[in-house]
Motif scaffolding. Structure first.
Motif, PDB file in Angstrom:
ATOM      1  N   ALA A  74       0.816  -1.213   0.000  1.00 35.59           N
ATOM      2  CA  ALA A  74       0.000   0.000   0.000  1.00 35.59           C
ATOM      3  C   ALA A  74       0.854   1.268   0.000  1.00 35.59           C
ATOM      4  O   ALA A  74       0.459   2.288  -0.557  1.00 35.59           O
ATOM      5  CB  ALA A  74      -0.942   0.003   1.195  1.00 35.59           C
ATOM      6  N   TYR A  75       2.036   1.201   0.607  1.00 34.19           N
ATOM      7  CA  TYR A  75       2.918   2.373   0.606  1.00 34.19           C
ATOM      8  C   TYR A  75       3.279   2.777  -0.814  1.00 34.19           C
ATOM      9  O   TYR A  75       3.326   3.953  -1.146  1.00 34.19           O
ATOM     10  CB  TYR A  75       4.198   2.093   1.404  1.00 34.19           C
ATOM     11  CG  TYR A  75       3.955   1.902   2.872  1.00 34.19           C
ATOM     12  CD1 TYR A  75       3.677   2.989   3.694  1.00 34.19           C
ATOM     13  CD2 TYR A  75       3.996   0.634   3.437  1.00 34.19           C
ATOM     14  CE1 TYR A  75       3.451   2.816   5.056  1.00 34.19           C
ATOM     15  CE2 TYR A  75       3.772   0.452   4.791  1.00 34.19           C
ATOM     16  CZ  TYR A  75       3.501   1.547   5.595  1.00 34.19           C
ATOM     17  OH  TYR A  75       3.276   1.373   6.929  1.00 34.19           O
ATOM     18  N   ASP A  76       3.552   1.782  -1.658  1.00 33.43           N
ATOM     19  CA  ASP A  76       3.923   2.071  -3.039  1.00 33.43           C
ATOM     20  C   ASP A  76       2.730   2.581  -3.831  1.00 33.43           C
ATOM     21  O   ASP A  76       2.893   3.412  -4.720  1.00 33.43           O
ATOM     22  CB  ASP A  76       4.536   0.842  -3.704  1.00 33.43           C
ATOM     23  CG  ASP A  76       5.591   1.202  -4.738  1.00 33.43           C
ATOM     24  OD1 ASP A  76       6.113   2.337  -4.687  1.00 33.43           O
ATOM     25  OD2 ASP A  76       5.906   0.355  -5.575  1.00 33.43           O
ATOM     26  N   LEU A 114      13.903  11.105  -4.377  1.00 32.57           N
ATOM     27  CA  LEU A 114      13.479  11.601  -3.063  1.00 32.57           C
ATOM     28  C   LEU A 114      12.326  10.790  -2.472  1.00 32.57           C
ATOM     29  O   LEU A 114      12.408  10.294  -1.354  1.00 32.57           O
ATOM     30  CB  LEU A 114      13.065  13.073  -3.156  1.00 32.57           C
ATOM     31  CG  LEU A 114      14.182  14.086  -3.319  1.00 32.57           C
ATOM     32  CD1 LEU A 114      13.617  15.470  -3.602  1.00 32.57           C
ATOM     33  CD2 LEU A 114      15.067  14.109  -2.084  1.00 32.57           C
ATOM     34  N   ILE A 115      11.243  10.658  -3.233  1.00 34.03           N
ATOM     35  CA  ILE A 115      10.031  10.038  -2.684  1.00 34.03           C
ATOM     36  C   ILE A 115      10.174   8.519  -2.550  1.00 34.03           C
ATOM     37  O   ILE A 115       9.913   7.958  -1.484  1.00 34.03           O
ATOM     38  CB  ILE A 115       8.787  10.426  -3.510  1.00 34.03           C
ATOM     39  CG1 ILE A 115       8.555  11.941  -3.387  1.00 34.03           C
ATOM     40  CG2 ILE A 115       7.558   9.643  -3.042  1.00 34.03           C
ATOM     41  CD1 ILE A 115       7.443  12.483  -4.242  1.00 34.03           C
ATOM     42  N   VAL A 116      10.588   7.860  -3.615  1.00 36.41           N
ATOM     43  CA  VAL A 116      10.738   6.403  -3.539  1.00 36.41           C
ATOM     44  C   VAL A 116      11.919   6.054  -2.627  1.00 36.41           C
ATOM     45  O   VAL A 116      11.858   5.082  -1.871  1.00 36.41           O
ATOM     46  CB  VAL A 116      10.894   5.783  -4.945  1.00 36.41           C
ATOM     47  CG1 VAL A 116      11.148   4.285  -4.861  1.00 36.41           C
ATOM     48  CG2 VAL A 116       9.643   6.064  -5.786  1.00 36.41           C
ATOM     49  N   PHE A 122      11.885   4.229   4.935  1.00 43.09           N
ATOM     50  CA  PHE A 122      10.950   4.079   6.049  1.00 43.09           C
ATOM     51  C   PHE A 122      10.293   2.703   6.104  1.00 43.09           C
ATOM     52  O   PHE A 122      10.051   2.182   7.184  1.00 43.09           O
ATOM     53  CB  PHE A 122       9.882   5.177   6.008  1.00 43.09           C
ATOM     54  CG  PHE A 122      10.445   6.532   6.335  1.00 43.09           C
ATOM     55  CD1 PHE A 122      10.961   6.800   7.595  1.00 43.09           C
ATOM     56  CD2 PHE A 122      10.487   7.534   5.382  1.00 43.09           C
ATOM     57  CE1 PHE A 122      11.502   8.034   7.905  1.00 43.09           C
ATOM     58  CE2 PHE A 122      11.020   8.776   5.679  1.00 43.09           C
ATOM     59  CZ  PHE A 122      11.536   9.032   6.942  1.00 43.09           C
ATOM     60  N   VAL A 123      10.041   2.096   4.947  1.00 42.75           N
ATOM     61  CA  VAL A 123       9.352   0.805   4.939  1.00 42.75           C
ATOM     62  C   VAL A 123      10.335  -0.360   5.098  1.00 42.75           C
ATOM     63  O   VAL A 123      10.107  -1.267   5.897  1.00 42.75           O
ATOM     64  CB  VAL A 123       8.507   0.634   3.656  1.00 42.75           C
ATOM     65  CG1 VAL A 123       7.857  -0.746   3.609  1.00 42.75           C
ATOM     66  CG2 VAL A 123       7.448   1.726   3.565  1.00 42.75           C
ATOM     67  N   LEU A 124      11.414  -0.336   4.333  1.00 46.14           N
ATOM     68  CA  LEU A 124      12.349  -1.466   4.336  1.00 46.14           C
ATOM     69  C   LEU A 124      13.620  -1.197   5.141  1.00 46.14           C
ATOM     70  O   LEU A 124      14.506  -2.044   5.194  1.00 46.14           O
ATOM     71  CB  LEU A 124      12.718  -1.839   2.896  1.00 46.14           C
ATOM     72  CG  LEU A 124      11.558  -2.252   1.988  1.00 46.14           C
ATOM     73  CD1 LEU A 124      12.066  -2.557   0.586  1.00 46.14           C
ATOM     74  CD2 LEU A 124      10.795  -3.433   2.563  1.00 46.14           C
ATOM     75  N   LYS A 125      13.713   0.004   5.725  1.00 45.90           N
ATOM     76  CA  LYS A 125      14.870   0.376   6.557  1.00 45.90           C
ATOM     77  C   LYS A 125      16.187   0.365   5.779  1.00 45.90           C
ATOM     78  O   LYS A 125      17.245   0.060   6.326  1.00 45.90           O
ATOM     79  CB  LYS A 125      14.991  -0.537   7.792  1.00 45.90           C
ATOM     80  CG  LYS A 125      13.722  -0.640   8.608  1.00 45.90           C
ATOM     81  CD  LYS A 125      13.315   0.691   9.174  1.00 45.90           C
ATOM     82  CE  LYS A 125      12.087   0.527  10.066  1.00 45.90           C
ATOM     83  NZ  LYS A 125      11.130   1.575   9.921  1.00 45.90           N
ATOM     84  N   LEU A 126      16.122   0.697   4.500  1.00 38.97           N
ATOM     85  CA  LEU A 126      17.322   0.798   3.673  1.00 38.97           C
ATOM     86  C   LEU A 126      17.853   2.227   3.758  1.00 38.97           C
ATOM     87  O   LEU A 126      17.076   3.160   3.928  1.00 38.97           O
ATOM     88  CB  LEU A 126      16.992   0.427   2.221  1.00 38.97           C
ATOM     89  CG  LEU A 126      16.477  -1.000   2.008  1.00 38.97           C
ATOM     90  CD1 LEU A 126      15.947  -1.173   0.595  1.00 38.97           C
ATOM     91  CD2 LEU A 126      17.571  -2.007   2.302  1.00 38.97           C
TER      92      LEU A 126
END
Length: 164
Positions: A74-76, A114-116, A122-126
């Motif tokens: 859903a984040y994507d 920037l956005i991706v 934030f989602v995958l902690k990369l």
């Protein structure tokens, strides 16, 4: 409904479908998502430079394509599509003259980086900085290749009529 409107809707639907088909194609989809991505369908991001109406195709095509983003879900759908919408908006603000065509890859690279990049952080902690570089560079390469192709296509008057 006039023929012009039917033609517009048909063109928009075809571009959206092409974006989705190229993004999720089995061989290409491995490079369409994640930290290192070369989403070939992003070549179509040059279309709003020529005609603003194509922004809708790309936003819808991106949204549908991001349904298949297994790791970001859903984040994507929200953030990936937002990146496309912002890039489309900025592209439509660039004067549609050949000398400005080269701004499109830069806009796409920065916005998506920037956005991706933040989304992956934030989602995958990369690491954000690495995400910004890898996503932005992949976007820059793909859209720059598209800009070269479109530059030569623009020399053909029939092409200009086709995308209007």
């Amino acid at each position: 409904m006039s023929n012009l409107k039917v033609r517009d809707i048909t063109q928009l639907a075809l571009v959206a479908a092409l974006y989705v088909a190229v993004t999720i194609a089995p061989v290409i989809s491995a490079f369409s998502y994640g930290q290192i991505q070369f989403r070939v369908s992003e070549i179509l991001m040059l279309l709003p430079f020529f005609n603003h109406k194509y922004s809708w195709s790309l936003i819808i095509g991106c949204f549908i394509s991001n349904i298949f983003s297994a790791s970001l879900g859903a984040y994507d759908l929200i953030l990936g599509t937002l990146a496309t919408a912002i890039a489309c908006y900025l592209i439509t603000r660039v004067p549609a003259k050949t000398k400005f065509l080269w701004l499109v890859p830069v806009i796409c690279a920065v916005v998506n980086g920037l956005i991706v990049g933040a989304e992956l952080h934030f989602v995958l902690k990369l690491p954000f900085a690495l995400n910004f570089v890898t996503v932005g560079l992949g976007e820059l390469v793909v859209v720059a290749i598209g800009a070269v192709i479109f530059y030569f296509l623009m020399q053909n008057k029939s092409f200009s009529k086709l995308i209007k």
